[in-house]
Design a protein around this motif. Structure first.
Motif, PDB file in Angstrom:
ATOM      1  N   GLN A  38     -17.691 119.009  34.737  1.00 48.77           N
ATOM      2  CA  GLN A  38     -17.476 118.788  33.304  1.00 48.77           C
ATOM      3  C   GLN A  38     -18.356 117.663  32.762  1.00 48.77           C
ATOM      4  OE1 GLN A  38     -13.268 118.950  31.810  1.00 48.77           O
ATOM      5  NE2 GLN A  38     -12.781 118.832  33.994  1.00 48.77           N
ATOM      6  N   TYR A  39     -18.832 116.805  33.664  1.00 47.93           N
ATOM      7  CA  TYR A  39     -19.550 115.613  33.220  1.00 47.93           C
ATOM      8  C   TYR A  39     -20.927 115.537  33.883  1.00 47.93           C
ATOM      9  CZ  TYR A  39     -14.746 114.456  31.918  1.00 47.93           C
ATOM     10  OH  TYR A  39     -13.484 114.490  31.396  1.00 47.93           O
ATOM     11  N   ASN A  40     -21.699 116.575  33.701  1.00 42.31           N
ATOM     12  CA  ASN A  40     -23.042 116.599  34.270  1.00 42.31           C
ATOM     13  C   ASN A  40     -24.028 115.849  33.379  1.00 42.31           C
ATOM     14  OD1 ASN A  40     -22.415 118.151  36.548  1.00 42.31           O
ATOM     15  ND2 ASN A  40     -22.599 120.060  35.399  1.00 42.31           N
ATOM     16  N   ILE A  41     -25.057 115.299  33.998  1.00 41.77           N
ATOM     17  CA  ILE A  41     -26.154 114.693  33.242  1.00 41.77           C
ATOM     18  C   ILE A  41     -26.999 115.818  32.640  1.00 41.77           C
ATOM     19  CG2 ILE A  41     -28.172 113.181  33.388  1.00 41.77           C
ATOM     20  CD1 ILE A  41     -26.867 112.008  35.955  1.00 41.77           C
ATOM     21  N   GLN A  42     -27.338 115.688  31.375  1.00 44.06           N
ATOM     22  CA  GLN A  42     -28.108 116.725  30.684  1.00 44.06           C
ATOM     23  C   GLN A  42     -29.412 116.136  30.156  1.00 44.06           C
ATOM     24  OE1 GLN A  42     -25.671 118.503  27.639  1.00 44.06           O
ATOM     25  NE2 GLN A  42     -24.149 119.267  29.094  1.00 44.06           N
ATOM     26  N   TYR A  43     -30.486 116.877  30.413  1.00 44.02           N
ATOM     27  CA  TYR A  43     -31.800 116.513  29.898  1.00 44.02           C
ATOM     28  C   TYR A  43     -32.243 117.576  28.889  1.00 44.02           C
ATOM     29  CZ  TYR A  43     -32.051 113.301  33.882  1.00 44.02           C
ATOM     30  OH  TYR A  43     -31.808 112.296  34.780  1.00 44.02           O
ATOM     31  N   GLU A  44     -32.842 117.116  27.796  1.00 37.07           N
ATOM     32  CA  GLU A  44     -33.294 118.042  26.754  1.00 37.07           C
ATOM     33  C   GLU A  44     -34.728 117.719  26.346  1.00 37.07           C
ATOM     34  OE1 GLU A  44     -30.418 118.533  23.456  1.00 37.07           O
ATOM     35  OE2 GLU A  44     -29.127 117.179  24.622  1.00 37.07           O
ATOM     36  N   TYR A  45     -35.373 118.740  25.782  1.00 35.98           N
ATOM     37  CA  TYR A  45     -36.685 118.538  25.165  1.00 35.98           C
ATOM     38  C   TYR A  45     -36.567 118.937  23.702  1.00 35.98           C
ATOM     39  CZ  TYR A  45     -41.580 118.951  23.937  1.00 35.98           C
ATOM     40  OH  TYR A  45     -42.801 118.797  23.307  1.00 35.98           O
ATOM     41  N   THR A  46     -36.836 117.994  22.806  1.00 35.34           N
ATOM     42  CA  THR A  46     -36.622 118.226  21.368  1.00 35.34           C
ATOM     43  C   THR A  46     -37.920 118.333  20.578  1.00 35.34           C
ATOM     44  OG1 THR A  46     -36.500 115.835  20.894  1.00 35.34           O
ATOM     45  CG2 THR A  46     -34.451 116.952  21.509  1.00 35.34           C
ATOM     46  N   GLY A  47     -39.070 118.291  21.260  1.00 37.53           N
ATOM     47  CA  GLY A  47     -40.351 118.291  20.544  1.00 37.53           C
ATOM     48  C   GLY A  47     -41.017 119.642  20.463  1.00 37.53           C
ATOM     49  N   LEU A  48     -40.223 120.717  20.430  1.00 33.67           N
ATOM     50  CA  LEU A  48     -40.801 122.062  20.454  1.00 33.67           C
ATOM     51  C   LEU A  48     -41.746 122.314  19.282  1.00 33.67           C
ATOM     52  CD1 LEU A  48     -40.949 124.848  21.747  1.00 33.67           C
ATOM     53  CD2 LEU A  48     -38.911 125.494  20.458  1.00 33.67           C
ATOM     54  N   ASN A  49     -41.378 121.853  18.089  1.00 37.01           N
ATOM     55  CA  ASN A  49     -42.220 122.113  16.918  1.00 37.01           C
ATOM     56  C   ASN A  49     -43.613 121.498  17.053  1.00 37.01           C
ATOM     57  OD1 ASN A  49     -40.281 123.599  15.566  1.00 37.01           O
ATOM     58  ND2 ASN A  49     -39.421 121.826  14.521  1.00 37.01           N
ATOM     59  N   THR A  50     -43.727 120.466  17.865  1.00 37.91           N
ATOM     60  CA  THR A  50     -45.023 119.812  18.042  1.00 37.91           C
ATOM     61  C   THR A  50     -45.981 120.675  18.854  1.00 37.91           C
ATOM     62  OG1 THR A  50     -43.928 117.650  17.995  1.00 37.91           O
ATOM     63  CG2 THR A  50     -46.160 117.722  18.885  1.00 37.91           C
ATOM     64  N   ILE A  51     -45.467 121.380  19.851  1.00 35.78           N
ATOM     65  CA  ILE A  51     -46.337 122.157  20.733  1.00 35.78           C
ATOM     66  C   ILE A  51     -46.379 123.646  20.385  1.00 35.78           C
ATOM     67  CG2 ILE A  51     -45.974 120.534  22.623  1.00 35.78           C
ATOM     68  CD1 ILE A  51     -44.035 122.530  23.860  1.00 35.78           C
ATOM     69  N   LYS A  52     -45.567 124.083  19.426  1.00 32.62           N
ATOM     70  CA  LYS A  52     -45.526 125.498  19.058  1.00 32.62           C
ATOM     71  C   LYS A  52     -46.898 126.062  18.688  1.00 32.62           C
ATOM     72  CE  LYS A  52     -40.988 127.079  17.515  1.00 32.62           C
ATOM     73  NZ  LYS A  52     -40.167 127.443  16.343  1.00 32.62           N
ATOM     74  N   PRO A  53     -47.644 125.424  17.755  1.00 26.48           N
ATOM     75  CA  PRO A  53     -48.932 126.008  17.355  1.00 26.48           C
ATOM     76  C   PRO A  53     -49.889 126.195  18.532  1.00 26.48           C
ATOM     77  CG  PRO A  53     -48.270 124.290  15.814  1.00 26.48           C
ATOM     78  CD  PRO A  53     -47.333 124.211  16.970  1.00 26.48           C
ATOM     79  N   GLN A  54     -49.960 125.199  19.400  1.00 31.44           N
ATOM     80  CA  GLN A  54     -50.849 125.278  20.557  1.00 31.44           C
ATOM     81  C   GLN A  54     -50.453 126.422  21.484  1.00 31.44           C
ATOM     82  OE1 GLN A  54     -50.891 121.674  22.869  1.00 31.44           O
ATOM     83  NE2 GLN A  54     -51.929 122.621  24.604  1.00 31.44           N
ATOM     84  N   MET A  55     -49.155 126.594  21.706  1.00 30.63           N
ATOM     85  CA  MET A  55     -48.704 127.632  22.622  1.00 30.63           C
ATOM     86  C   MET A  55     -48.872 129.023  22.035  1.00 30.63           C
ATOM     87  SD  MET A  55     -45.389 126.041  24.578  1.00 30.63           S
ATOM     88  CE  MET A  55     -45.457 127.432  25.723  1.00 30.63           C
ATOM     89  N   ILE A  56     -48.635 129.160  20.732  1.00 30.46           N
ATOM     90  CA  ILE A  56     -48.843 130.455  20.088  1.00 30.46           C
ATOM     91  C   ILE A  56     -50.317 130.838  20.136  1.00 30.46           C
ATOM     92  CG2 ILE A  56     -48.754 131.673  17.876  1.00 30.46           C
ATOM     93  CD1 ILE A  56     -46.234 130.049  17.237  1.00 30.46           C
TER      94      ILE A  56
END
Length: 234
Positions: A156-174
């Motif tokens: 119930q109490y796991n450490i969670q890691y997230e990446y919130t900068g998707l909009n920054t790399i979207k154009p390059q990946m597309i």
């Protein structure tokens, strides 16, 4: 008779031209309908830029007032430890304790327990200082010296890691996914002795973010697949 021959000749020429135009029209229509559907993949590994770390500890006792004072001291000790290491009040939140009356548990084996109350307290760290928090996780044993045992292993109490900068790399990946899709389409056109035309339809696809592997959840893999229809020309 002469007029009839002239009319017959004109009619024959007209039918011949009509056949030519119909054949050309069918060829152009068939050509317009030729296309190739391809997919382009782009992947990127990025470090997590947000971490949520729940620090969980248990308190046992028979006197709720005494437990309350103990929890206050423990919360203060943990908060001081975190702030000494570089975290701020905004990154630390103290949840309300969860109290279990073990004597009131009908289906538990707690009747012989010397303690009546089992209290679970959670202090949650939410921060963009991922590297700092990862270092603190390895140093949390230091709290033992201050009289607090942090419990681990509770799903119930796991450490969670997230990446919130998707909009920054979207154009390059597309752009990369589209480039890879075009390369596949050009190969198909070459193999079919055709020329690649314009894009008829394109679907960007959904971005997905997952852990790179179970051992490094702080490194994320971002993935997108684009689907593109190209026209084919002779």
């Amino acid at each position: 008779m002469k007029n009839f021959r002239v009319e017959a000749i004109i009619l024959s020429i007209g039918l011949l031209l009509l056949g030519v135009f119909i054949e050309r029209g069918f060829s152009e229509f068939a050509g317009r309908d030729r296309s190739v559907n391809v997919k382009g993949l782009a992947e990127m590994e990025v470090p997590a830029d947000k971490v949520t770390w729940p620090l969980v500890y248990k308190s046992l006792g028979n006197d709720l007032n005494a437990l309350y004072e103990e929890i206050k001291r423990s919360n203060r000790t943990i908060t001081e430890f975190l702030k000494e290491k570089g975290l701020t009040d905004k990154e630390i939140s103290i949840n309300a304790p969860v109290i279990v009356d073990m004597k009131a548990e009908r289906y538990g084996n707690n009747q012989d327990s010397p303690y009546r109350y089992n209290v679970t307290t959670v202090i949650t760290v939410t921060s963009n200082k991922v590297d700092l928090v990862r270092g603190l996780i390895t140093e949390q044993g230091e709290l033992l010296k201050r009289g607090i045992a942090i419990t681990t292993g509770d799903y119930q109490y796991n450490i969670q890691y997230e990446y919130t900068g998707l909009n920054t790399i979207k154009p390059q990946m597309i752009e990369e996914a589209t480039k890879n899709a075009r390369q596949a389409a050009e190969k198909f056109a070459k193999d079919s002795e055709s020329t690649l035309g314009k894009i008829r339809h394109a679907n960007q696809g959904q971005f997905s973010i997952s852990d790179r592997d179970p051992n490094t959840p702080h490194i994320k893999k971002v993935r997108v697949v684009t689907t593109i229809d190209y026209s084919l020309e002779d």
